[in-house]
Motif scaffolding. Structure first.
Motif, mmCIF file in Angstrom:
data_model
loop_
_atom_site.group_PDB
_atom_site.id
_atom_site.type_symbol
_atom_site.label_atom_id
_atom_site.label_comp_id
_atom_site.label_asym_id
_atom_site.label_seq_id
_atom_site.Cartn_x
_atom_site.Cartn_y
_atom_site.Cartn_z
ATOM 1 N N TRP A 222 0.841 -1.214 0.000
ATOM 2 C CA TRP A 222 0.000 0.000 0.000
ATOM 3 C C TRP A 222 0.869 1.254 0.000
ATOM 4 O O TRP A 222 0.616 2.204 -0.721
ATOM 5 C CB TRP A 222 -0.908 -0.026 1.234
ATOM 6 N N THR A 225 3.582 0.936 -3.648
ATOM 7 C CA THR A 225 3.087 0.969 -5.031
ATOM 8 C C THR A 225 1.586 1.203 -5.145
ATOM 9 O O THR A 225 1.104 1.531 -6.225
ATOM 10 C CB THR A 225 3.364 -0.382 -5.748
ATOM 11 N N GLY A 226 0.855 0.995 -4.070
ATOM 12 C CA GLY A 226 -0.600 1.122 -4.142
ATOM 13 C C GLY A 226 -1.223 0.075 -5.053
ATOM 14 O O GLY A 226 -2.361 0.220 -5.494
ATOM 15 N N GLY A 227 -0.475 -0.969 -5.377
ATOM 16 C CA GLY A 227 -1.017 -2.033 -6.228
ATOM 17 C C GLY A 227 -0.512 -1.964 -7.661
ATOM 18 O O GLY A 227 -0.685 -2.894 -8.438
ATOM 19 N N GLY A 228 0.099 -0.854 -8.045
ATOM 20 C CA GLY A 228 0.562 -0.689 -9.421
ATOM 21 C C GLY A 228 2.013 -1.088 -9.571
ATOM 22 O O GLY A 228 2.584 -1.641 -8.625
ATOM 23 N N PRO A 229 2.630 -0.813 -10.686
ATOM 24 C CA PRO A 229 1.983 -0.308 -11.903
ATOM 25 C C PRO A 229 1.280 -1.430 -12.654
ATOM 26 O O PRO A 229 1.661 -2.589 -12.511
ATOM 27 C CB PRO A 229 3.180 0.214 -12.715
ATOM 28 N N ALA A 230 0.274 -1.039 -13.390
ATOM 29 C CA ALA A 230 -0.489 -1.999 -14.193
ATOM 30 C C ALA A 230 -0.987 -3.173 -13.353
ATOM 31 O O ALA A 230 -0.988 -4.305 -13.814
ATOM 32 C CB ALA A 230 0.351 -2.477 -15.387
ATOM 33 N N ASN A 231 -1.329 -2.912 -12.110
ATOM 34 C CA ASN A 231 -1.850 -3.942 -11.189
ATOM 35 C C ASN A 231 -0.802 -4.992 -10.800
ATOM 36 O O ASN A 231 -1.155 -6.010 -10.198
ATOM 37 C CB ASN A 231 -3.061 -4.663 -11.786
ATOM 38 N N LYS A 234 -0.871 -5.829 -7.162
ATOM 39 C CA LYS A 234 -2.188 -5.811 -6.500
ATOM 40 C C LYS A 234 -2.566 -7.214 -6.034
ATOM 41 O O LYS A 234 -3.311 -7.933 -6.699
ATOM 42 C CB LYS A 234 -3.243 -5.239 -7.442
ATOM 43 N N GLY A 239 -6.914 -5.692 -2.865
ATOM 44 C CA GLY A 239 -8.241 -5.659 -3.474
ATOM 45 C C GLY A 239 -9.327 -5.625 -2.413
ATOM 46 O O GLY A 239 -10.308 -4.882 -2.521
ATOM 47 N N GLN B 244 -0.113 4.465 -10.528
ATOM 48 C CA GLN B 244 -1.432 3.832 -10.550
ATOM 49 C C GLN B 244 -2.188 4.290 -9.302
ATOM 50 O O GLN B 244 -2.160 3.659 -8.252
ATOM 51 C CB GLN B 244 -1.330 2.309 -10.563
ATOM 52 N N SER B 467 -2.683 2.851 -16.281
ATOM 53 C CA SER B 467 -1.402 2.319 -15.833
ATOM 54 C C SER B 467 -1.003 1.106 -16.683
ATOM 55 O O SER B 467 0.171 0.929 -17.017
ATOM 56 C CB SER B 467 -1.487 1.936 -14.357
ATOM 57 N N VAL B 498 -11.971 -5.247 -8.288
ATOM 58 C CA VAL B 498 -10.976 -5.588 -7.263
ATOM 59 C C VAL B 498 -9.592 -5.322 -7.826
ATOM 60 O O VAL B 498 -9.301 -5.747 -8.921
ATOM 61 C CB VAL B 498 -11.090 -7.062 -6.883
#
Lengths: 282, 498
Positions: A222, A225-231, A234, A239, B244, B467, B498
């Motif tokens: 968290w 990267t907050g879940g990135g880049p491009a997921n 994640k 989620g 992102q 992203s 999600v």
């Protein structure tokens, strides 16, 4: 006699658990701001989750993450423990230094990591760039970003495996090791045939503890990267947080949470069974 | 502001002009008590005021009460938090301010509304993350405006910049907040470098590179590339907040609108007044795809850090002389105006023009009143809302040495003291962007994100697809089509994202 204990258990554990099951069967949301609203949807949330490609992708990343972090931690943790075990002078100092990362809050580890690999002023970024090992933006590309968060978790929790393994190494019978040495067994042979089998049980316990933690890994990702880049980073707890506290869909979040709980129990049972096989669990 | 624009405190300029209660009274040009002053101002203010005759009693009726204000950790809130004494003197009310990161604010407000506890009577109502998704938990402020026992809005609602009042205050037919802060994405550039290389760039590029709306986004790209190849002072020409995260949607939206695209069919209305049902998304329109194609091309030559930067990282990078220009929230101006920093070296302009217009993303926020607080707490909270958004307090924020931001009130910009500090040399660095910002807030220049209850989810879908386009190899066309599909499903209540 048991009633007070059962009442406390029900209040803090069983009732919330039943409530979460109820939530997973309802469309529970805080959207709107007029309180908690719910609408019966039966298995709608469950059907939605099992057909949601984003959830599946999150689980795939979770598995890779789990294997990478726990695997590396065990290998490095055991290796460091073996090294520290051999140290004669300054052992306590070495151990204290090695243990420092696990006393730092994960969110701070995330912040530190972000600073160190910041493309503008990060020390590690600078070293990697100057040596020509990696010249891109670590957190701006999918694979490097994933590797970065894995390594941050490994840095923080490898010391725990080291600590637990060291406790196991103390219990290895010295007479057996001495006898093997006298019989001409080298270091690697003694390690493979005596030390590792002796500490396998305690390493399994360490694995169990880390596995449970790894499944709810959140803070560092968290923060970094907050879940990135491009997921790319994640994983499923990210989620879950997003669905619950950003989109305010508590019913759907409860469904995802219950699956996480089921998988945690499954993994715990697997380890317990392995411990039982070694006669280390009742 | 928010994630929604949620920028964090960029750190404010240091000025000695802290507003004392005495200054507060002086600024109003009267010896009357602050309470009656605000009331009188309200009477003369025109539309939206109750016309109540204000008095000390009106402001002191909740004396002794303590109110909780939950806010994002923004520079304007920091300025208020550092100078609450005038409010305490005026009303006798203590205010305790919790400043958190925006998602945490949203979470706490949602739980507060969900449990109906009214723990935070005063709410930082970010329009996209809080005000609209949690609208039923906020009081329609016309209730207080029509209450003769309460002070009215000084100088009236008309004194608020009209686009701010609509975007940060209204949802459909209700007024749920009064504009409190107003960060806006504008073109921030290294004036010293543009002056130094002006003639060379003009010769090499064949157009005048001076930042203005005469420059197109395509030319912005060429300028950025020129800096990459020719200037030694900065390693890269442009930087972007393309992590992102919501900052990515914010940054892309400037280009999207400039190219004539929008998030929804009726984008102007959904942006300004909001809509429960925003209609179908238009992210797959040719203009949107063209905008995405250009945005990818631009980020590809930007500082490589861009794909992991949010607004704070970008602000730091600009301050660290990593880029020559960037679209950045105008409130960062004060943070760069520090000794050893970029004093006098930064210029501001409206963002470049696209085939349709120059669009400057507005990310302001209002403050509102929690419906689940007690009736007395609600009224006391209204006093705070009136005070915090009053011209005097907004001027205090502008001049604050503890962060601060630019005012949401027209009358403050008309003050001589503010006017003369809009250009260097200045004793109010926060005011440096004022002339550009005022222009950016004109209806034809402002860019407004959609105000719709499921925007948080739509936002997540959009920035994730963007992203994937920037860092995951997805084509602009694919990304925009996926975003449209996800947004449409979400607004229909289907997508889980999600």
């Amino acid at each position: 006699m048991m009633l007070p204990a059962l009442a406390v258990l029900a209040a803090i554990s069983i009732l919330p658990f039943l409530y979460i099951i109820w939530m997973s069967l309802n469309d529970v949301t805080l959207l709107g701001g007029s309180g908690l609203s719910s609408r019966w949807v039966g298995l709608g949330n469950w059907a939605g989750m099992f057909t949601d490609p984003n959830v599946w992708a999150g689980w795939v990343r979770m598995v890779i993450y789990f294997v990478a972090t726990v695997g590396l931690q065990v290998i490095l943790g055991v290796a460091i423990a073996l090294l520290v075990h051999e140290v004669v002078w300054g052992k306590n100092l070495a151990l204290s230094l090695i243990l420092i990362p696990m006393f730092i809050a994960p969110v701070i580890v995330g912040l530190l990591g972000r600073f160190l690999i910041n493309p503008t002023y990060g020390l590690y970024s600078w070293i990697l760039e100057e040596t020509g090992i990696f010249t891109g933006n670590i957190l701006g590309e999918d694979v490097p970003a994933f590797v970065a968060v894995v390594l941050m978790d490994v840095w923080e929790w490898t010391p725990l495996i080291t600590l637990i393994t060291l406790a196991g190494l103390v219990s290895v019978q010295q007479q057996v090791l001495e006898a093997a040495k006298v019989d001409g067994a080298g270091y690697w042979r003694r390690l493979w045939h005596i030390v590792l089998p002796s500490i396998s049980g305690i390493v399994l316990v360490a694995l169990l503890v880390r596995s449970m933690d790894a499944l709810r890994y959140f803070d560092i990702v968290w923060q970094v990267t907050g879940g990135g880049p491009a997921n790319a980073t994640k994983i499923i707890p990210m989620g879950l947080y997003e669905v619950a506290f950003r989109f305010l869909q508590l019913g759907y979040a409860a469904t995802i949470g219950l699956v996480m709980l089921a998988i945690s129990i499954l993994i715990a049972n697997l380890f317990t069974r392995m411990l039982k096989q070694r006669g280390l669990a009742g | 502001m928010a994630e929604g624009n949620g920028r964090r405190s960029p750190g404010g300029p240091k000025t000695p002009n802290r507003l004392t209660r005495r200054n507060f009274l002086k600024a109003a040009g009267t010896g009357l008590a602050g309470a009656s002053l605000l009331g009188i101002a309200g009477c003369g203010g025109g539309a939206g005021t109750s016309g109540a005759s204000a008095g000390d009693g009106m402001w002191k009726q909740f004396s002794g009460m303590t109110l909780a204000f939950i806010s994002e950790n923004t520079a304007p809130t920091s300025a208020i938090a550092a100078n609450l004494q005038p409010f305490k003197d005026l009303t006798g009310i203590d205010v305790s301010i919790s400043q958190l990161e925006l998602t945490a604010v949203q979470q706490k407000v949602a739980l507060d509304f969900g449990s109906r506890t009214g723990q935070y009577p005063i709410v930082y109502a970010d329009p996209y993350n809080i005000m609209v998704p949690l609208r039923d938990g906020l009081v329609d402020l016309s209730k207080f405006m029509n209450d003769d026992s309460l002070p009215s809005v000084p100088k009236g609602q008309d004194d608020f910049i009209s686009t701010h009042l609509d975007a940060a205050g209204r949802f459909e037919d209700k007024l749920l907040a009064l504009p409190f802060d107003c960060p806006t994405l504008i073109w921030c550039y290294r004036k010293d470098l543009f002056e130094k290389y002006h003639d060379r760039m003009r010769k090499d590029l064949g157009f005048d590179p001076t930042p203005s709306t005469s420059v197109t986004w395509e030319q912005y790209y060429q300028i950025a590339k020129w800096f990459n190849e020719n200037a030694d002072e900065v390693p890269y020409g442009t930087g972007h907040q393309a992590k992102q995260f919501t900052s990515l949607t914010d940054d892309f939206a400037n280009v999207l609108w400039a190219y004539g695209g929008d998030f929804f069919e009726n984008g102007d209305k959904v942006g300004r007044l909001g809509a429960t049902d925003p209609g179908p998304s238009t992210l797959d329109a040719p203009e949107a795809i063209e905008a995405a194609t250009f945005y990818k091309k631009l980020v590809d030559i930007a500082h490589p850090g861009s794909t992991s930067w949010d607004w704070n990282d970008l602000g730091e990078a600009f301050g660290a002389e990593q880029v020559a220009m960037a679209p950045e929230w105008h409130e960062f101006a004060g943070a760069w105006w520090v000794p050893g920093g970029l004093i006098g070296k930064v210029g501001f302009s409206l963002l470049p023009t696209g085939p349709a217009r120059s669009a400057n993303h507005y990310g302001g926020t209002g403050i509102g009143v929690n419906k689940y607080a007690s009736q007395d707490e609600q009224k006391a909270a209204w006093l705070f809302v009136v005070w915090a958004t009053s011209p005097e307090t907004q001027l205090m924020g502008l001049k604050s040495s503890d962060g601060g931001g630019t005012p949401t009130r027209k009358s403050v910009y008309a003050l001589q003291e503010v006017k003369k500090n809009m250009t260097p040399p200045t004793s109010i660095p926060n005011a440096l962007t004022s002339s550009v910002s005022l222009e950016a807030w004109e209806p034809q220049n402002i860019g407004l994100r959609p105000k719709t209850p499921t925007w948080n989810q739509c936002d997540a879908i959009i920035y994730t697809e963007l992203s994937k386009m920037l860092a995951g190899g997805k084509s602009p066309e694919e990304a925009m089509r996926s975003a449209k599909r996800g947004v449409d499903e979400t607004t229909k209540g289907g997508e889980r994202a999600v």
